[in-house]
Design a protein around this motif. Structure first.
Motif, mmCIF file in Angstrom:
data_model
loop_
_atom_site.group_PDB
_atom_site.id
_atom_site.type_symbol
_atom_site.label_atom_id
_atom_site.label_comp_id
_atom_site.label_asym_id
_atom_site.label_seq_id
_atom_site.Cartn_x
_atom_site.Cartn_y
_atom_site.Cartn_z
ATOM 1 N N TRP A 17 0.904 -1.211 0.002
ATOM 2 C CA TRP A 17 -0.226 0.535 0.118
ATOM 3 C C TRP A 17 0.685 0.839 0.311
ATOM 4 N N GLY A 18 2.298 1.395 -0.061
ATOM 5 C CA GLY A 18 3.047 2.695 0.066
ATOM 6 C C GLY A 18 2.990 3.303 1.154
ATOM 7 N N ASP A 19 2.369 4.376 1.085
ATOM 8 C CA ASP A 19 2.594 5.354 2.822
ATOM 9 C C ASP A 19 1.065 5.646 2.824
ATOM 10 N N ARG A 20 0.343 5.166 1.951
ATOM 11 C CA ARG A 20 -1.109 5.020 2.281
ATOM 12 C C ARG A 20 -1.663 3.742 2.207
ATOM 13 N N PRO A 21 -1.224 3.094 3.881
ATOM 14 C CA PRO A 21 -2.048 2.009 3.837
ATOM 15 C C PRO A 21 -3.644 2.090 4.691
ATOM 16 N N PRO A 22 -4.276 0.922 4.759
ATOM 17 C CA PRO A 22 -5.435 1.142 5.063
ATOM 18 C C PRO A 22 -5.695 0.367 7.105
ATOM 19 N N ARG A 23 -6.338 1.310 7.426
ATOM 20 C CA ARG A 23 -5.936 0.428 8.884
ATOM 21 C C ARG A 23 -6.387 -0.545 8.825
ATOM 22 N N SER A 24 -6.597 -1.164 8.420
ATOM 23 C CA SER A 24 -6.995 -2.846 8.521
ATOM 24 C C SER A 24 -6.284 -3.869 7.536
ATOM 25 N N ALA A 25 -4.600 -2.680 7.511
ATOM 26 C CA ALA A 25 -3.444 -3.017 6.849
ATOM 27 C C ALA A 25 -3.579 -4.689 6.688
ATOM 28 N N GLU A 26 -2.666 -4.835 8.263
ATOM 29 C CA GLU A 26 -2.554 -5.845 9.136
ATOM 30 C C GLU A 26 -3.436 -7.121 9.041
ATOM 31 N N ALA A 27 -4.688 -6.683 9.601
ATOM 32 C CA ALA A 27 -5.769 -8.290 9.324
ATOM 33 C C ALA A 27 -5.392 -8.362 7.589
ATOM 34 N N THR A 28 -5.717 -7.446 6.935
ATOM 35 C CA THR A 28 -5.423 -7.731 5.229
ATOM 36 C C THR A 28 -4.298 -8.567 4.914
ATOM 37 N N LEU A 29 -3.642 -8.191 5.144
ATOM 38 C CA LEU A 29 -1.911 -9.258 5.099
ATOM 39 C C LEU A 29 -2.011 -10.029 5.669
ATOM 40 N N HIS A 30 -2.602 -10.577 7.096
ATOM 41 C CA HIS A 30 -2.788 -11.918 7.868
ATOM 42 C C HIS A 30 -3.114 -12.820 6.745
ATOM 43 N N THR A 31 -4.675 -12.104 6.198
ATOM 44 C CA THR A 31 -5.552 -12.608 5.344
ATOM 45 C C THR A 31 -4.936 -13.325 3.861
ATOM 46 N N TYR A 32 -4.260 -12.410 3.492
ATOM 47 C CA TYR A 32 -3.318 -13.063 2.422
ATOM 48 C C TYR A 32 -2.471 -14.414 2.568
ATOM 49 N N VAL A 33 -1.490 -14.041 3.875
ATOM 50 C CA VAL A 33 -1.101 -15.140 3.958
ATOM 51 C C VAL A 33 -1.591 -16.024 4.602
ATOM 52 N N LYS A 34 -2.563 -16.463 4.939
ATOM 53 C CA LYS A 34 -3.585 -17.098 5.002
ATOM 54 C C LYS A 34 -4.569 -18.244 3.701
ATOM 55 N N GLN A 35 -4.001 -16.960 2.884
ATOM 56 C CA GLN A 35 -4.465 -17.824 1.274
ATOM 57 C C GLN A 35 -3.117 -18.297 1.467
ATOM 58 N N LEU A 36 -2.637 -18.025 0.391
ATOM 59 C CA LEU A 36 -0.722 -18.674 0.986
ATOM 60 C C LEU A 36 -0.723 -20.345 1.649
ATOM 61 N N ARG A 37 -1.183 -20.280 2.921
ATOM 62 C CA ARG A 37 -0.675 -21.120 3.343
ATOM 63 C C ARG A 37 -2.294 -22.063 3.097
ATOM 64 N N ARG A 38 -2.414 -21.857 2.427
ATOM 65 C CA ARG A 38 -4.342 -22.939 2.194
ATOM 66 C C ARG A 38 -3.453 -23.464 0.747
ATOM 67 N N MET A 39 -3.145 -22.545 -0.265
ATOM 68 C CA MET A 39 -2.380 -23.323 -1.496
ATOM 69 C C MET A 39 -1.190 -24.422 -0.612
ATOM 70 N N ILE A 40 -1.097 -23.737 0.083
ATOM 71 C CA ILE A 40 0.186 -23.851 -0.338
ATOM 72 C C ILE A 40 0.427 -25.894 0.300
ATOM 73 N N GLY A 41 -0.556 -25.987 1.711
ATOM 74 C CA GLY A 41 -1.120 -27.244 2.184
ATOM 75 C C GLY A 41 -1.556 -28.229 1.742
ATOM 76 N N SER A 42 -2.915 -26.994 0.565
ATOM 77 C CA SER A 42 -3.063 -28.204 -0.422
ATOM 78 C C SER A 42 -2.465 -28.962 -1.121
ATOM 79 N N ALA A 43 -1.172 -28.288 -1.536
ATOM 80 C CA ALA A 43 0.069 -29.002 -2.458
ATOM 81 C C ALA A 43 0.644 -30.392 -1.824
ATOM 82 N N LEU A 44 0.804 -29.610 -0.032
ATOM 83 C CA LEU A 44 1.602 -30.672 0.324
ATOM 84 C C LEU A 44 1.470 -32.395 0.718
#
Length: 293
Positions: free
Chosen positions: A50-77
């Motif tokens: 988000w550069g220098d204008r992150p939303p208030r929910s930036a960290e929560a949204t980032l964690h959502t993206y990480v969970k999405q990546l983990r789901r894909m990795i877990g499915s592949a494993l």
């Protein structure tokens, strides 16, 4: 896990892709991959997304993206794998870390081969060094992260990778010019000089290749074009080394035609006489060295 960033982003666990289709999760995966084995801070990830204008929910949204990546990795494993997705994409005190073997990254293989090629050139083994550099450059499938829309952090990484590629190309061209392969380089050097109109080293290497191929008039035209672009864009003249090469071509200096198969040529100041790893020539009358970069 296999990860490739020297071209479109590609990450696989076995045969299964773990590259998300949405742009921002792709950015997260790309940044974690480029820092494989090292933690990437939450602040760096937020800045990338988000550069220098992150939303208030930036960290929560980032964690959502990480969970999405983990789901894909877990499915592949799969359920029976000894590792789970949280073992591959770990939460660490400052942020997140992607764990994968060093050779899983095409960047790691590129840097290892390029380093070995550079060492061979330094030892005077131009043919071996050129072969290693060719192997390193073959790992590139296009511009780095060609299908990722980079933020400020990834943009800096892409520029770094492109500089590494250009350096490897220059070193390979220098070796092949010393080996007398100037005609074989003409097409590739012409394309790169056109793509990088301000890059003096590539232009000088092309000037030397053209001259050695009996096309001195084109070499002189190339110099005039480079001088014009540098003057118009930056208000600068070509470097003294490129100007010396131009003057030598005008004089028909026979030292330009010397083919060397060891490490005594390169960019060098005439007075110091300390060559580096680019191909060059040594002025017979003065002992001065003028070279292609």
């Amino acid at each position: 896990m296999e990860i490739a960033v020297l071209g479109p982003l590609n990450a696989r666990v076995g045969p299964a892709s773990v590259v998300p289709s949405a742009p921002k999760p792709r950015q997260v995966l790309a940044l974690l991959a480029l820092n494989r084995g090292n933690p990437v801070g939450v602040s760096a990830l937020v800045d990338e997304l988000w550069g220098d204008r992150p939303p208030r929910s930036a960290e929560a949204t980032l964690h959502t993206y990480v969970k999405q990546l983990r789901r894909m990795i877990g499915s592949a494993l799969g359920p029976d794998h000894v590792l789970g997705p949280k073992d591959v994409l770990r939460r660490v005190p400052v942020g997140y870390r992607l764990d994968a073997p060093p050779d899983a990254m095409d960047v790691s293989r590129f840097e290892r081969l390029a380093s070995a090629g550079r060492a061979a050139l330094e030892a005077g083994a131009d043919a071996e060094g050129s072969e290693l550099l060719v192997g390193a450059l073959r790992l590139w499938r296009g511009p780095a992260l060609a299908d990722v829309s980079p933020g400020p952090v990834l943009r800096a990484e892409v520029l770094r990778l492109e500089e590494l590629r250009l350096t490897a190309l220059e070193e390979r061209f220098g070796a092949e010019l010393r080996l007398g392969r100037h005609r074989a380089l003409l097409g590739e050097l012409t394309a790169l000089a056109s793509r990088y109109p301000l890059h003096e080293s590539l232009h000088a290497q092309l000037m030397l290749a053209l001259h050695r191929s009996g096309r001195s008039w084109q070499s002189l035209e190339l110099f005039r074009g480079l001088r014009r672009v540098l003057s118009d864009e930056l208000g600068l003249e070509p470097s003294i080394r490129v100007r010396q090469l131009h003057e030598a071509i005008l004089r028909g200096d026979t030292s330009l035609d010397a083919i060397r198969d060891h490490s005594d040529g390169g960019w060098s100041g005439a007075a110091q006489g300390h060559p580096d790893r680019a191909s060059g020539w040594r002025g017979a009358a003065t002992g001065a060295q003028v070279v292609a970069p």
